[in-house]
Write a protein that holds these residues in place. Structure first.
Motif, mmCIF file in Angstrom:
data_model
loop_
_atom_site.group_PDB
_atom_site.id
_atom_site.type_symbol
_atom_site.label_atom_id
_atom_site.label_comp_id
_atom_site.label_asym_id
_atom_site.label_seq_id
_atom_site.Cartn_x
_atom_site.Cartn_y
_atom_site.Cartn_z
ATOM 1 N N THR A 76 55.622 -76.340 -14.564
ATOM 2 C CA THR A 76 55.710 -77.720 -14.091
ATOM 3 C C THR A 76 57.160 -78.110 -13.857
ATOM 4 O O THR A 76 57.503 -78.685 -12.826
ATOM 5 C CB THR A 76 55.053 -78.680 -15.097
ATOM 6 O OG1 THR A 76 53.684 -78.296 -15.264
ATOM 7 C CG2 THR A 76 55.119 -80.115 -14.626
ATOM 8 N N PHE A 77 58.030 -77.779 -14.813
ATOM 9 C CA PHE A 77 59.461 -78.071 -14.665
ATOM 10 C C PHE A 77 60.028 -77.372 -13.431
ATOM 11 O O PHE A 77 60.749 -77.977 -12.636
ATOM 12 C CB PHE A 77 60.216 -77.623 -15.925
ATOM 13 C CG PHE A 77 61.710 -77.629 -15.748
ATOM 14 C CD1 PHE A 77 62.426 -78.816 -15.776
ATOM 15 C CD2 PHE A 77 62.400 -76.440 -15.546
ATOM 16 C CE1 PHE A 77 63.801 -78.820 -15.607
ATOM 17 C CE2 PHE A 77 63.770 -76.442 -15.379
ATOM 18 C CZ PHE A 77 64.471 -77.633 -15.410
ATOM 19 N N ALA A 78 59.706 -76.089 -13.275
ATOM 20 C CA ALA A 78 60.238 -75.309 -12.153
ATOM 21 C C ALA A 78 59.765 -75.880 -10.821
ATOM 22 O O ALA A 78 60.531 -75.944 -9.856
ATOM 23 C CB ALA A 78 59.829 -73.847 -12.287
ATOM 24 N N ILE A 79 58.522 -76.313 -10.751
ATOM 25 C CA ILE A 79 57.980 -76.879 -9.511
ATOM 26 C C ILE A 79 58.674 -78.196 -9.184
ATOM 27 O O ILE A 79 59.109 -78.423 -8.056
ATOM 28 C CB ILE A 79 56.459 -77.038 -9.604
ATOM 29 C CG1 ILE A 79 55.808 -75.643 -9.577
ATOM 30 C CG2 ILE A 79 55.923 -77.918 -8.480
ATOM 31 C CD1 ILE A 79 54.349 -75.629 -9.937
ATOM 32 N N ILE A 80 58.811 -79.067 -10.172
ATOM 33 C CA ILE A 80 59.479 -80.346 -9.942
ATOM 34 C C ILE A 80 60.938 -80.122 -9.549
ATOM 35 O O ILE A 80 61.481 -80.817 -8.692
ATOM 36 C CB ILE A 80 59.355 -81.253 -11.180
ATOM 37 C CG1 ILE A 80 57.897 -81.695 -11.331
ATOM 38 C CG2 ILE A 80 60.274 -82.470 -11.082
ATOM 39 C CD1 ILE A 80 57.587 -82.397 -12.623
ATOM 40 N N LYS A 81 61.570 -79.134 -10.150
ATOM 41 C CA LYS A 81 62.966 -78.805 -9.828
ATOM 42 C C LYS A 81 63.098 -78.221 -8.421
ATOM 43 O O LYS A 81 64.158 -78.240 -7.825
ATOM 44 C CB LYS A 81 63.492 -77.811 -10.853
ATOM 45 C CG LYS A 81 64.961 -77.535 -10.763
ATOM 46 C CD LYS A 81 65.392 -76.652 -11.919
ATOM 47 C CE LYS A 81 66.863 -76.375 -11.866
ATOM 48 N NZ LYS A 81 67.229 -75.229 -11.116
ATOM 49 N N THR A 95 61.215 -72.497 -5.395
ATOM 50 C CA THR A 95 60.259 -72.088 -4.354
ATOM 51 C C THR A 95 59.404 -70.901 -4.773
ATOM 52 O O THR A 95 58.244 -70.815 -4.377
ATOM 53 C CB THR A 95 60.979 -71.774 -3.033
ATOM 54 O OG1 THR A 95 61.984 -70.790 -3.262
ATOM 55 C CG2 THR A 95 61.603 -73.026 -2.456
ATOM 56 N N SER A 96 59.942 -69.987 -5.573
ATOM 57 C CA SER A 96 59.128 -68.838 -5.985
ATOM 58 C C SER A 96 57.988 -69.288 -6.889
ATOM 59 O O SER A 96 56.856 -68.802 -6.755
ATOM 60 C CB SER A 96 59.971 -67.756 -6.659
ATOM 61 O OG SER A 96 60.530 -68.228 -7.866
ATOM 62 N N GLU A 97 58.234 -70.230 -7.795
ATOM 63 C CA GLU A 97 57.165 -70.750 -8.659
ATOM 64 C C GLU A 97 56.161 -71.556 -7.848
ATOM 65 O O GLU A 97 54.960 -71.469 -8.072
ATOM 66 C CB GLU A 97 57.735 -71.607 -9.796
ATOM 67 C CG GLU A 97 58.337 -70.822 -10.910
ATOM 68 C CD GLU A 97 57.334 -69.910 -11.622
ATOM 69 O OE1 GLU A 97 56.207 -70.338 -11.919
ATOM 70 O OE2 GLU A 97 57.687 -68.750 -11.872
ATOM 71 N N ILE A 98 56.653 -72.367 -6.932
ATOM 72 C CA ILE A 98 55.761 -73.158 -6.077
ATOM 73 C C ILE A 98 54.850 -72.230 -5.288
ATOM 74 O O ILE A 98 53.635 -72.426 -5.245
ATOM 75 C CB ILE A 98 56.573 -74.068 -5.130
ATOM 76 C CG1 ILE A 98 57.320 -75.138 -5.934
ATOM 77 C CG2 ILE A 98 55.679 -74.695 -4.065
ATOM 78 C CD1 ILE A 98 58.407 -75.860 -5.156
#
Length: 102
Positions: free
Chosen positions: A5-10, A13-16
């Motif tokens: 969730t943190f990585a997506i909000i940040k 792009t790889s996590e998204i």
């Protein structure tokens, strides 16, 4: 899940892309085509406030549908995603400062 969730909000792009692929399997949400050449699209565009969001503001689009959507928006008032992020971070900071003073 918290890191994702943190990585997506940040804006990682790889996590998204990994999470969208798990959700959609690479299928375009507009036309249904499945391709390896797909885009992670902001449903609410960045220039309209769609930056720094969770996965609910993303969708899988094939390159053709993404280009069609992107070129259908008037971008004359658009600002960069970095500028939007700065504005959001300032508002969060200001709210935090108000609660400390109060």
């Amino acid at each position: 899940m918290a890191y994702r969730t943190f990585a997506i909000i940040k804006g990682d792009t790889s996590e998204i892309r990994k999470y969208l692929y798990q959700l959609d399997g690479g299928a375009c949400r507009y036309c249904g085509s499945i391709t390896d050449d797909w885009q992670a699209d902001h449903i609410l565009p960045v220039f309209e406030g769609g930056a720094a969001c969770d996965i609910s503001n993303f969708q899988t689009l094939c390159l053709d549908c993404h280009n069609e959507k992107t070129h259908s928006f008037p971008h004359h008032n658009a600002i960069s995603s970095q500028a939007v992020s700065i504005v959001r971070m300032r508002s969060v900071y200001d709210l935090g400062q108000q609660s400390i003073v109060a």
